[in-house]
Design a protein around this motif. Structure first.
Motif, mmCIF file in Angstrom:
data_model
loop_
_atom_site.group_PDB
_atom_site.id
_atom_site.type_symbol
_atom_site.label_atom_id
_atom_site.label_comp_id
_atom_site.label_asym_id
_atom_site.label_seq_id
_atom_site.Cartn_x
_atom_site.Cartn_y
_atom_site.Cartn_z
ATOM 1 N N THR A 71 81.017 40.527 77.984
ATOM 2 C CA THR A 71 79.785 40.191 77.284
ATOM 3 C C THR A 71 79.606 38.687 77.102
ATOM 4 O O THR A 71 78.619 38.258 76.508
ATOM 5 C CB THR A 71 79.733 40.881 75.913
ATOM 6 O OG1 THR A 71 80.868 40.459 75.145
ATOM 7 C CG2 THR A 71 79.731 42.389 76.057
ATOM 8 N N GLY A 72 80.535 37.900 77.617
ATOM 9 C CA GLY A 72 80.411 36.446 77.510
ATOM 10 C C GLY A 72 79.584 35.884 78.650
ATOM 11 O O GLY A 72 78.786 36.586 79.271
ATOM 12 N N THR A 73 79.768 34.624 78.919
ATOM 13 C CA THR A 73 79.052 33.942 79.997
ATOM 14 C C THR A 73 80.048 33.544 81.078
ATOM 15 O O THR A 73 81.032 32.859 80.777
ATOM 16 C CB THR A 73 78.338 32.678 79.472
ATOM 17 O OG1 THR A 73 77.436 33.063 78.444
ATOM 18 C CG2 THR A 73 77.590 31.972 80.582
ATOM 19 N N HIS A 75 80.595 31.233 84.043
ATOM 20 C CA HIS A 75 79.987 30.014 84.568
ATOM 21 C C HIS A 75 80.199 29.851 86.067
ATOM 22 O O HIS A 75 79.306 29.373 86.757
ATOM 23 C CB HIS A 75 80.530 28.786 83.826
ATOM 24 C CG HIS A 75 80.147 28.775 82.384
ATOM 25 N ND1 HIS A 75 78.898 28.385 81.943
ATOM 26 C CD2 HIS A 75 80.842 29.132 81.276
ATOM 27 C CE1 HIS A 75 78.840 28.489 80.635
ATOM 28 N NE2 HIS A 75 80.008 28.945 80.195
#
Length: 100
Positions: A71-73, A75
């Motif tokens: 659920t994070g990003t 990169h």
């Protein structure tokens, strides 16, 4: 969290043993762990393609439900396919026949 695996020897596919190697785990581009693997698993994981941010296949532990979406990003994702390709035609044929 990238994991790098550098083979340090050759696999022994006749006995079901993959190549030995050195694995390194990175978090935010910093090395946080390293280990020698005396042997790796000479099978294909995650049939159907590579995924990033989820585990749509069978979970490696019952501690979380599949697909366990991140659920994070994310990169960046880097896939380095350099090095010698290891193939086992007999195992690949058995895998394809099992899907029939």
């Amino acid at each position: 969290m990238p994991v790098e695996f550098e083979p340090t020897g050759r696999p022994d596919l006749t006995t079901g043993r993959g190549a030995p190697g050195q694995a390194e785990l990175y978090v935010d581009r910093l090395l946080v762990g390293a280990a020698e693997f005396p042997v790796s698993t000479p099978i294909m994981f995650n049939p159907g393609g590579m995924t990033c941010g989820a585990n749509p296949g069978q979970p490696v532990t019952p501690d979380y439900p599949s697909p366990f979406r991140f659920t994070g990003t994310i990169h960046t994702v880097t896939i380095d396919l350099s090095g010698e390709l290891i193939t086992d035609a007999d195992s690949e044929m058995r895998m394809h026949m099992a899907r029939q």
